[in-house]
Design a protein around this motif. Structure first.
Motif, PDB file in Angstrom:
ATOM      1  N   VAL A  73       1.333 -10.043  31.874  1.00  0.00           N
ATOM      2  CA  VAL A  73       0.657  -9.006  32.511  1.00  0.00           C
ATOM      3  C   VAL A  73       1.028  -8.049  31.293  1.00  0.00           C
ATOM      4  O   VAL A  73      -0.007  -6.632  31.066  1.00  0.00           O
ATOM      5  N   ASP A  74       1.604  -6.966  31.448  1.00  0.00           N
ATOM      6  CA  ASP A  74       2.405  -5.728  31.336  1.00  0.00           C
ATOM      7  C   ASP A  74       3.169  -6.098  29.776  1.00  0.00           C
ATOM      8  O   ASP A  74       3.790  -5.228  28.396  1.00  0.00           O
ATOM      9  N   ALA A  75       2.583  -7.352  28.829  1.00  0.00           N
ATOM     10  CA  ALA A  75       3.631  -7.195  27.633  1.00  0.00           C
ATOM     11  C   ALA A  75       2.977  -6.421  26.645  1.00  0.00           C
ATOM     12  O   ALA A  75       3.539  -6.018  25.689  1.00  0.00           O
ATOM     13  N   PRO A  76       1.674  -5.642  27.076  1.00  0.00           N
ATOM     14  CA  PRO A  76       0.957  -4.345  26.302  1.00  0.00           C
ATOM     15  C   PRO A  76       1.881  -3.260  26.209  1.00  0.00           C
ATOM     16  O   PRO A  76       1.767  -1.958  25.171  1.00  0.00           O
ATOM     17  N   ASP A  77       3.033  -3.195  27.319  1.00  0.00           N
ATOM     18  CA  ASP A  77       3.508  -2.040  27.035  1.00  0.00           C
ATOM     19  C   ASP A  77       5.606  -2.217  26.686  1.00  0.00           C
ATOM     20  O   ASP A  77       5.935  -0.969  26.507  1.00  0.00           O
ATOM     21  N   ARG A  78       5.042  -3.030  26.245  1.00  0.00           N
ATOM     22  CA  ARG A  78       6.398  -4.130  25.145  1.00  0.00           C
ATOM     23  C   ARG A  78       5.943  -3.546  23.925  1.00  0.00           C
ATOM     24  O   ARG A  78       7.081  -5.159  23.349  1.00  0.00           O
ATOM     25  N   ARG A  79       4.905  -3.180  23.498  1.00  0.00           N
ATOM     26  CA  ARG A  79       4.949  -3.207  22.462  1.00  0.00           C
ATOM     27  C   ARG A  79       5.788  -2.178  21.289  1.00  0.00           C
ATOM     28  O   ARG A  79       6.504  -1.653  21.358  1.00  0.00           O
ATOM     29  N   VAL A  80       5.395  -2.456  19.752  1.00  0.00           N
ATOM     30  CA  VAL A  80       5.923  -2.147  19.211  1.00  0.00           C
ATOM     31  C   VAL A  80       4.809  -1.186  18.055  1.00  0.00           C
ATOM     32  O   VAL A  80       4.503  -2.480  17.656  1.00  0.00           O
ATOM     33  N   ASP A  81       5.018  -0.167  18.279  1.00  0.00           N
ATOM     34  CA  ASP A  81       3.466   1.004  16.921  1.00  0.00           C
ATOM     35  C   ASP A  81       3.675   0.945  15.666  1.00  0.00           C
ATOM     36  O   ASP A  81       5.198   1.161  15.654  1.00  0.00           O
ATOM     37  N   PHE A  82       3.207   0.305  14.678  1.00  0.00           N
ATOM     38  CA  PHE A  82       3.134   1.237  13.889  1.00  0.00           C
ATOM     39  C   PHE A  82       2.694   2.312  12.663  1.00  0.00           C
ATOM     40  O   PHE A  82       0.926   2.170  12.496  1.00  0.00           O
ATOM     41  N   ALA A  83       2.523   3.254  12.821  1.00  0.00           N
ATOM     42  CA  ALA A  83       1.720   4.554  12.692  1.00  0.00           C
ATOM     43  C   ALA A  83       1.714   4.766  11.783  1.00  0.00           C
ATOM     44  O   ALA A  83       2.809   5.730  11.296  1.00  0.00           O
ATOM     45  N   ILE A  84       1.039   5.285  10.619  1.00  0.00           N
ATOM     46  CA  ILE A  84       0.684   5.654   9.227  1.00  0.00           C
ATOM     47  C   ILE A  84       1.153   7.394   9.505  1.00  0.00           C
ATOM     48  O   ILE A  84       0.500   7.997  10.092  1.00  0.00           O
ATOM     49  N   VAL A  85       2.076   7.468   8.895  1.00  0.00           N
ATOM     50  CA  VAL A  85       2.248   9.182   8.103  1.00  0.00           C
ATOM     51  C   VAL A  85       2.175   9.416   6.920  1.00  0.00           C
ATOM     52  O   VAL A  85       2.730   9.201   6.711  1.00  0.00           O
ATOM     53  N   ASP A  86       2.229  10.903   6.797  1.00  0.00           N
ATOM     54  CA  ASP A  86       2.641  11.721   5.450  1.00  0.00           C
ATOM     55  C   ASP A  86       3.844  11.212   5.195  1.00  0.00           C
ATOM     56  O   ASP A  86       4.627  11.496   5.779  1.00  0.00           O
ATOM     57  N   CYS A  87       3.591  10.942   3.736  1.00  0.00           N
ATOM     58  CA  CYS A  87       5.157  10.214   3.141  1.00  0.00           C
ATOM     59  C   CYS A  87       5.807  12.041   2.811  1.00  0.00           C
ATOM     60  O   CYS A  87       5.279  12.432   2.464  1.00  0.00           O
ATOM     61  N   LYS A  88       7.165  11.895   2.764  1.00  0.00           N
ATOM     62  CA  LYS A  88       7.847  13.460   2.634  1.00  0.00           C
ATOM     63  C   LYS A  88       7.813  14.018   1.196  1.00  0.00           C
ATOM     64  O   LYS A  88       8.109  12.671   0.724  1.00  0.00           O
ATOM     65  N   ALA A  89       7.908  14.864   0.738  1.00  0.00           N
ATOM     66  CA  ALA A  89       8.034  14.437  -0.706  1.00  0.00           C
ATOM     67  C   ALA A  89       9.167  14.979  -1.209  1.00  0.00           C
ATOM     68  O   ALA A  89      10.020  15.107  -0.184  1.00  0.00           O
ATOM     69  N   VAL A 105       0.688  -1.423  -0.953  1.00  0.00           N
ATOM     70  CA  VAL A 105       0.006   0.193  -0.078  1.00  0.00           C
ATOM     71  C   VAL A 105       0.875   1.643   0.047  1.00  0.00           C
ATOM     72  O   VAL A 105       0.393   3.012   0.312  1.00  0.00           O
ATOM     73  N   LYS A 106       2.160   1.178  -0.074  1.00  0.00           N
ATOM     74  CA  LYS A 106       3.160   2.226  -0.171  1.00  0.00           C
ATOM     75  C   LYS A 106       2.953   3.369   1.138  1.00  0.00           C
ATOM     76  O   LYS A 106       2.714   4.584   0.803  1.00  0.00           O
ATOM     77  N   VAL A 107       2.334   2.677   2.339  1.00  0.00           N
ATOM     78  CA  VAL A 107       2.708   3.690   2.976  1.00  0.00           C
ATOM     79  C   VAL A 107       4.046   4.017   3.606  1.00  0.00           C
ATOM     80  O   VAL A 107       5.147   3.913   3.848  1.00  0.00           O
ATOM     81  N   CYS A 108       3.594   5.342   4.276  1.00  0.00           N
ATOM     82  CA  CYS A 108       5.475   5.638   5.600  1.00  0.00           C
ATOM     83  C   CYS A 108       4.964   5.482   7.145  1.00  0.00           C
ATOM     84  O   CYS A 108       3.294   5.868   7.169  1.00  0.00           O
ATOM     85  N   MET A 109       6.084   5.232   7.469  1.00  0.00           N
ATOM     86  CA  MET A 109       5.379   4.200   8.797  1.00  0.00           C
ATOM     87  C   MET A 109       5.891   5.596   9.948  1.00  0.00           C
ATOM     88  O   MET A 109       8.020   5.431   9.390  1.00  0.00           O
ATOM     89  N   ASP A 110       6.103   5.744  11.471  1.00  0.00           N
ATOM     90  CA  ASP A 110       6.400   5.402  12.072  1.00  0.00           C
ATOM     91  C   ASP A 110       6.798   4.786  12.952  1.00  0.00           C
ATOM     92  O   ASP A 110       5.717   4.057  13.372  1.00  0.00           O
ATOM     93  N   ILE A 111       7.809   3.701  12.714  1.00  0.00           N
ATOM     94  CA  ILE A 111       8.623   2.499  14.270  1.00  0.00           C
ATOM     95  C   ILE A 111       8.244   3.336  15.042  1.00  0.00           C
ATOM     96  O   ILE A 111       9.573   3.672  15.850  1.00  0.00           O
ATOM     97  N   VAL A 112       7.452   2.714  16.256  1.00  0.00           N
ATOM     98  CA  VAL A 112       7.442   3.264  18.088  1.00  0.00           C
ATOM     99  C   VAL A 112       7.791   1.654  18.900  1.00  0.00           C
ATOM    100  O   VAL A 112       6.537   1.330  19.167  1.00  0.00           O
ATOM    101  N   GLY A 113       8.795   2.709  19.645  1.00  0.00           N
ATOM    102  CA  GLY A 113       9.257   1.510  20.631  1.00  0.00           C
ATOM    103  C   GLY A 113       8.579   1.629  22.255  1.00  0.00           C
ATOM    104  O   GLY A 113       8.994   3.126  21.674  1.00  0.00           O
ATOM    105  N   HIS A 114       8.456   1.238  22.265  1.00  0.00           N
ATOM    106  CA  HIS A 114       7.969   1.148  23.607  1.00  0.00           C
ATOM    107  C   HIS A 114       8.378   0.253  25.004  1.00  0.00           C
ATOM    108  O   HIS A 114       8.626  -1.351  24.436  1.00  0.00           O
ATOM    109  N   THR A 115       9.075   0.360  25.966  1.00  0.00           N
ATOM    110  CA  THR A 115       9.750  -0.153  27.152  1.00  0.00           C
ATOM    111  C   THR A 115       7.891  -0.620  28.586  1.00  0.00           C
ATOM    112  O   THR A 115       6.862   0.543  28.903  1.00  0.00           O
TER     113      THR A 115
END
Length: 394
Positions: A378-394, A313-323
């Motif tokens: 229990v706190d596995a959701p706190d150690r997740r990695v999020d993939f947030a779709i963002v606008d691609c830079k021109a 789908v040709k998306v741009c993403m922020d890969i967001v780490g959590h602990t």
């Protein structure tokens, strides 16, 4: 408002008085009752359930009649993670017991077979707020979709057992989509207002999903898979809980091709919603995946599908780490950034074009969903990695 005596007014009074110094307000039938001071968890859930039912007493048909109103409870959720946990199950049990003790109500299971008879639904959620859990309960009229009663109570954090039940424990992703968010919004909608439209339109599907989840949680994976497959063929079945159910049931049955296809559809769904949260487990203080292959053997497939779907789908993403919350803040910030970079490297190895369309962000423990610091399931959701779709830079 004129005071009346009801069958369970004494249990209501006793549960409210258990929290010494707590304030409880009920200015009118459409007013939201709130216990302002945080109560011990067991007392808080009693107060929330009794406040909801007491507020429902003046509804038309309750006074002077002999007919019992049929009520179903759509299982409560942790609002932050979208999960059912030991704590939400405890809340469900108390609500069910209080409804059964009230002569005005008849409780039926939240199942596809019995939902047609329900006149009212109860929904509820738990959310972390100002150092406590806020318990929100709402009762709505099934036919009109109007919230008839709503209560909110603060519960102390330290006792609630946030261990997820099997389906959510095994899930590779967080279960928050518009349907789940609509359920949570309904739980804190004021009396007299309409319940959330995205929840109202999927109540029948929610009951069928609950049936399938019960099968999965009891280890009946073949039957669960049949139910989840059937739901996918319905207009309201294309939602994250169904796709996740197909993936989990297929994986348990060793149907690897179907499991991978289902996970790919899960990823595509998340990317279309512009947010995807995946529970990658790492060794403590490390960027290496957890050593137990029983937990991490599917990670290669997960990464392959994330890369494939994102490239498609040709998306741009922020890969967001959590602990999790253990460790100093500066250490967690650095660790979460390194973990995000590790995931980016893995994705780029699957699809080289993603290297230029992804960037890494480290959030440390600032966006914890559970906050237990137990560093386990229990706190596995706190150690997740999020993939947030963002606008691609021109």
């Amino acid at each position: 408002m004129q005071m009346r005596h009801h069958a369970f007014s004494l249990p209501l009074l006793s549960s409210l008085l258990l929290g010494i110094g707590a304030t409880f307000t009920l200015a009118g039938c459409s007013t939201r009752p709130v216990v302002a001071e945080a109560l011990p968890f067991d007392r808080a859930i009693l107060a929330a359930a009794d406040a909801l039912l007491e507020q429902a007493q003046p509804l038309p048909g309750f006074l002077g009649g002999t007919d019992r109103r049929v009520v179903a409870l759509d299982p409560t959720l942790d609002a932050d993670s979208g999960q059912q946990t030991s704590a939400t199950q405890q809340l469900d049990r108390v609500i069910g017991e209080r409804v059964q003790q009230a002569r005005q109500f008849e409780l039926v299971p939240f199942e596809a077979a019995s939902l047609a008879s329900a006149q009212y639904l109860i929904v509820g959620s738990m959310a972390r707020a100002q150092g406590a859990h806020r318990l929100d309960l709402a009762m709505l009229d099934v036919k009109s979709g109007t919230v008839l009663a709503q209560s909110s109570v603060q519960a102390r954090l330290e006792v609630a057992d946030m261990k997820p039940i099997n389906y959510y424990r095994d899930s590779p992703i967080l279960m928050k989509d518009e349907t789940v968010e609509g359920y949570v919004r309904t739980s804190n909608t004021r009396a007299g207002s309409k319940a959330d439209a995205s929840y109202l339109g999927r109540i029948a599907a929610a009951a069928a999903i609950n049936d399938a989840a019960k099968l999965y949680n009891s280890g009946r994976y073949r039957e669960a898979l049949v139910e989840y497959r059937g739901l996918l063929a319905t207009p309201t079945g294309n939602q994250i809980r169904v796709l996740n159910g197909v993936y989990l049931s297929s994986a348990k049955l060793g149907r690897t091709a179907e499991a991978e296809d289902a996970f790919g559809r899960l990823v595509a769904y998340g990317l279309a919603q512009k947010s995807l949260s995946v529970k990658f487990l790492f060794n403590p203080g490390s960027t290496e995946f957890w050593a137990d292959p029983r937990l991490t053997s599917a990670y290669g497939m997960w990464l392959r599908q994330i890369a494939r779907q994102a490239s498609s789908v040709k998306v741009c993403m922020d890969i967001v780490g959590h602990t999790s919350s253990t460790g100093p803040e500066e250490v967690n910030d650095n660790l979460s950034t390194r973990r995000a970079s590790f995931i980016k490297h893995k994705l780029s190895a699957e699809s080289a074009e993603l290297a230029g369309r992804t960037r890494t962000v480290g959030m440390g423990s600032r966006h914890n969903l559970v906050g237990s610091g137990t560093d386990d399931v229990v706190d596995a959701p706190d150690r997740r990695v999020d993939f947030a779709i963002v606008d691609c830079k021109a």
